[in-house]
Motif scaffolding. Structure first.
Motif, PDB file in Angstrom:
ATOM      1  N   ILE A  74       0.840  -1.207   0.000  1.00  0.00           N
ATOM      2  CA  ILE A  74       0.000   0.000   0.000  1.00  0.00           C
ATOM      3  C   ILE A  74       0.875   1.257   0.000  1.00  0.00           C
ATOM      4  N   PHE A  75       1.938   1.239   0.778  1.00  0.00           N
ATOM      5  CA  PHE A  75       2.847   2.390   0.853  1.00  0.00           C
ATOM      6  C   PHE A  75       3.399   2.730  -0.530  1.00  0.00           C
ATOM      7  N   MET A  76       3.889   1.716  -1.247  1.00  0.00           N
ATOM      8  CA  MET A  76       4.462   1.936  -2.575  1.00  0.00           C
ATOM      9  C   MET A  76       3.402   2.389  -3.565  1.00  0.00           C
ATOM     10  N   LEU A  77       2.182   1.846  -3.460  1.00  0.00           N
ATOM     11  CA  LEU A  77       1.102   2.267  -4.359  1.00  0.00           C
ATOM     12  C   LEU A  77       0.817   3.756  -4.190  1.00  0.00           C
ATOM     13  N   VAL A  78       0.717   4.213  -2.944  1.00  0.00           N
ATOM     14  CA  VAL A  78       0.430   5.630  -2.679  1.00  0.00           C
ATOM     15  C   VAL A  78       1.582   6.514  -3.163  1.00  0.00           C
ATOM     16  N   ILE A  79       2.821   6.103  -2.893  1.00  0.00           N
ATOM     17  CA  ILE A  79       3.990   6.890  -3.324  1.00  0.00           C
ATOM     18  C   ILE A  79       4.036   6.992  -4.841  1.00  0.00           C
ATOM     19  N   GLY A 113       1.288   9.266  -6.098  1.00  0.00           N
ATOM     20  CA  GLY A 113       1.641  10.660  -5.829  1.00  0.00           C
ATOM     21  C   GLY A 113       2.658  11.174  -6.839  1.00  0.00           C
ATOM     22  N   ALA A 114       3.667  10.345  -7.150  1.00  0.00           N
ATOM     23  CA  ALA A 114       4.670  10.735  -8.149  1.00  0.00           C
ATOM     24  C   ALA A 114       4.049  10.861  -9.532  1.00  0.00           C
ATOM     25  N   GLY A 115       3.140   9.938  -9.865  1.00  0.00           N
ATOM     26  CA  GLY A 115       2.450  10.012 -11.151  1.00  0.00           C
ATOM     27  C   GLY A 115       1.626  11.279 -11.291  1.00  0.00           C
ATOM     28  N   ASN A 116       0.934  11.659 -10.216  1.00  0.00           N
ATOM     29  CA  ASN A 116       0.165  12.909 -10.246  1.00  0.00           C
ATOM     30  C   ASN A 116       1.081  14.119 -10.343  1.00  0.00           C
ATOM     31  N   VAL A 164      -1.199  10.021 -23.640  1.00  0.00           N
ATOM     32  CA  VAL A 164      -0.980   8.587 -23.841  1.00  0.00           C
ATOM     33  C   VAL A 164       0.139   8.094 -22.927  1.00  0.00           C
ATOM     34  N   MET A 165       1.228   8.857 -22.870  1.00  0.00           N
ATOM     35  CA  MET A 165       2.354   8.477 -22.016  1.00  0.00           C
ATOM     36  C   MET A 165       1.939   8.414 -20.552  1.00  0.00           C
ATOM     37  N   LEU A 166       1.199   9.433 -20.089  1.00  0.00           N
ATOM     38  CA  LEU A 166       0.760   9.455 -18.693  1.00  0.00           C
ATOM     39  C   LEU A 166      -0.206   8.305 -18.403  1.00  0.00           C
ATOM     40  N   ARG A 167      -1.049   7.966 -19.382  1.00  0.00           N
ATOM     41  CA  ARG A 167      -1.975   6.851 -19.188  1.00  0.00           C
ATOM     42  C   ARG A 167      -1.209   5.553 -18.973  1.00  0.00           C
ATOM     43  N   PHE A 168      -0.171   5.324 -19.775  1.00  0.00           N
ATOM     44  CA  PHE A 168       0.637   4.116 -19.615  1.00  0.00           C
ATOM     45  C   PHE A 168       1.397   4.143 -18.288  1.00  0.00           C
ATOM     46  N   ILE A 169       1.849   5.323 -17.882  1.00  0.00           N
ATOM     47  CA  ILE A 169       2.545   5.430 -16.602  1.00  0.00           C
ATOM     48  C   ILE A 169       1.622   5.037 -15.458  1.00  0.00           C
ATOM     49  N   PHE A 170       0.369   5.530 -15.494  1.00  0.00           N
ATOM     50  CA  PHE A 170      -0.574   5.209 -14.411  1.00  0.00           C
ATOM     51  C   PHE A 170      -0.969   3.726 -14.440  1.00  0.00           C
ATOM     52  N   ILE A 171      -1.105   3.155 -15.632  1.00  0.00           N
ATOM     53  CA  ILE A 171      -1.385   1.713 -15.717  1.00  0.00           C
ATOM     54  C   ILE A 171      -0.236   0.926 -15.089  1.00  0.00           C
ATOM     55  N   PHE A 172       0.990   1.326 -15.421  1.00  0.00           N
ATOM     56  CA  PHE A 172       2.169   0.654 -14.855  1.00  0.00           C
ATOM     57  C   PHE A 172       2.194   0.801 -13.336  1.00  0.00           C
ATOM     58  N   VAL A 175       2.082  -2.301 -10.691  1.00  0.00           N
ATOM     59  CA  VAL A 175       3.138  -2.519  -9.689  1.00  0.00           C
ATOM     60  C   VAL A 175       2.544  -2.492  -8.277  1.00  0.00           C
ATOM     61  N   GLY A 176       1.685  -1.484  -8.013  1.00  0.00           N
ATOM     62  CA  GLY A 176       1.096  -1.357  -6.678  1.00  0.00           C
ATOM     63  C   GLY A 176       0.217  -2.531  -6.315  1.00  0.00           C
ATOM     64  N   ILE A 177      -0.675  -2.910  -7.251  1.00  0.00           N
ATOM     65  CA  ILE A 177      -1.579  -4.029  -6.973  1.00  0.00           C
ATOM     66  C   ILE A 177      -0.794  -5.331  -6.874  1.00  0.00           C
ATOM     67  N   GLY A 178       0.274  -5.458  -7.709  1.00  0.00           N
ATOM     68  CA  GLY A 178       1.129  -6.640  -7.605  1.00  0.00           C
ATOM     69  C   GLY A 178       1.765  -6.754  -6.226  1.00  0.00           C
TER      70      GLY A 178
END
Length: 458
Positions: free
Chosen positions: A77-82, A85-88, A319-327, A331-334
């Motif tokens: 959860i910590f990594m998902l939030v971080i 936040g970086a993606g935003n 498009v780039m930001l969409r792929f970044i958020f998918i990634f 990673v977070g859900i994994g």
């Protein structure tokens, strides 16, 4: 006659009476079953002090195992939030980059020809000049409304005021630059047509320049600053969203050209009247064809006159930001799934260790609901506690960085205002609870299938 008719009706009445009785019995059984199901449901969620004491006792018996399992969920959860936040922060930076300028800008620059044309060889250098600007000015209307150009003064020089001397970004532009780059005027005015026609020595400075030279007490308007040893009167002050954009000074382009003895232009820019990438490409081809006719090069030669439009740039950024958020989500859900698997494995071990205890409980009349709730409660408690701590730590770090950036006026090139939106927080909370239930459900179902007799013999 009456007796005869009654005799004929008697079997039917008897059958009807039996049917009614059966219906009443079925209805009573249905109500009983429904009541039992409700009791089981309530039993599953009913707060039980003894049950919670057992859960805490179980966790305390295996402190290291509990800590390591909780750590894996916390980290997920910590990594998902971080990461979110970086993606935003990346997205906010991109939006700020496009937001304080015209949305449909087309930048043009020159290089050299790459295709021979009508007997002229490839490799000829092309340069914009005042005629190219006037060519665009004459065709304003359908494809674009505003035209500007930029010229950079030659040599290395400083901007000075009294005993202060600093190096700033000097841009020599036309009046329409106000509508394309959209500097927000806080005092005075921007460069106008009379400044261009009369080659006036006037300057429009950014708020960072104003603060550095004049501070908070002295008014910059009508003061004179020196650039390359020539005095320019300050006629306006502007601001922009990015701090580095306020470390800039605008001069009339005609004045700078006269000082350097040239009519050359560095680049040209227009704001297109288009909404889609396809429409912007059509406008590009029209403008390049006009330049090709004037400078005598092939209209298909994209090296001779290079172009970049913000419509296509914004689409590529999305498009780039969409792929970044998918990634990021993958990673977070994994990471969360890895933690949940860890919790589930620990619960399976706990069920195996407590096989005899569970068998005794079932022999004494414990219902499947009570057995399932005991295991699921423990899994949900462990997952939720670790997850919420990870969520709190992640949010604390993200907003701590945000406040540090604001307090120290730090401006990163591709990073601005990291944040986590409320919708993401709610999604994370749902994932936590769902993960806890899933991680405890498989061990709980295994516990329910334990045979009391075999369990007590083990």
């Amino acid at each position: 006659m009456i007796k005869k008719r009654f005799g004929l009706l008697a079997p039917g009445l008897l059958l009807l009476s039996i049917t009614i009785e059966e219906g009443k019995k079925q209805e009573a059984n249905s109500k009983k079953q429904k009541k039992q199901n409700e009791l089981r449901f309530l039993e599953f969620f009913k707060p039980d002090l003894d049950k919670w004491q057992e859960i805490f006792a179980s966790l305390q018996r295996h402190k290291l195992r509990t800590f390591l399992t909780a750590l894996s969920v916390w980290w997920g959860i910590f990594m998902l939030v971080i990461l979110l936040g970086a993606g935003n922060g990346l997205r906010n930076s991109a939006e700020a980059d496009f937001g304080d300028r015209a949305k449909n800008r087309l930048y043009m620059w020159t290089y050299k020809t790459s295709i021979p044309y009508k007997g002229l060889p490839a490799g000829r250098f092309i340069e914009f000049n005042q005629n190219d600007y006037e060519l665009l000015e004459d065709k304003k209307g359908d494809d674009y409304n505003h035209v500007s150009g930029q010229y950079w003064m030659r040599g290395e020089f400083f901007t000075t005021y009294k005993n202060k001397s600093r190096s700033y970004n000097i841009q020599c532009v036309y009046p329409d630059h106000l509508h394309i780059e959209k500097p927000q005027m806080t005092d005075g005015r921007f460069i106008n047509k009379m400044d261009i026609d009369d080659r006036r020595k006037v300057a429009v400075i950014g708020t960072a320049v104003s603060k550095e030279f004049f501070g908070d007490l002295e008014k910059p308007l009508d003061k004179y600053i020196k650039i390359k040893g020539i005095e320019y009167q300050v006629v306006g002050v502007f601001t922009k969203d990015r701090f580095r954009d306020t470390e800039r000074i605008y001069l009339p382009i005609s004045t700078a050209q006269q000082i350097d003895g040239t009519d050359r232009l560095g680049n040209l820019v227009v704001d297109l009247n288009v909404e889609t990438v396809e429409e912007s490409k059509v406008a590009e081809d029209k403008i390049r064809a006009d330049f090709a006719a004037y400078h005598k090069f092939d209209p298909k030669d994209e090296m001779a006159v290079g172009m970049w439009n913000s419509v296509e740039g914004a689409q590529d950024a999305k498009v780039m930001l969409r792929f970044i958020f998918i990634f990021i989500w993958l990673v977070g859900i994994g990471s969360i799934i890895a933690g949940v698997i860890g919790v589930s494995n620990i619960m399976l071990i706990i069920v195996k260790e407590r096989t005899k205890e569970i068998g005794v409980r079932k022999a004494l009349g414990a219902t499947p609901g009570s057995i399932i709730s005991m295991i699921v409660y423990e899994a949900v408690f462990l997952t939720s506690l670790a997850g919420y701590l990870g969520l709190a730590c992640g949010l604390g770090l993200v907003y701590g960085i945000q406040q540090f950036i604001i307090a120290n006026d730090i401006e990163a090139e591709f990073f601005k205002n990291p944040e986590v939106d409320p919708g993401t927080i709610m999604a994370a909370m749902f994932i936590l609870v769902a993960s806890g239930v899933i991680s405890g459900l498989i061990p709980a179902l295994q516990a329910v299938r334990i045979n009391p007799v075999i369990a007590m013999k083990s």
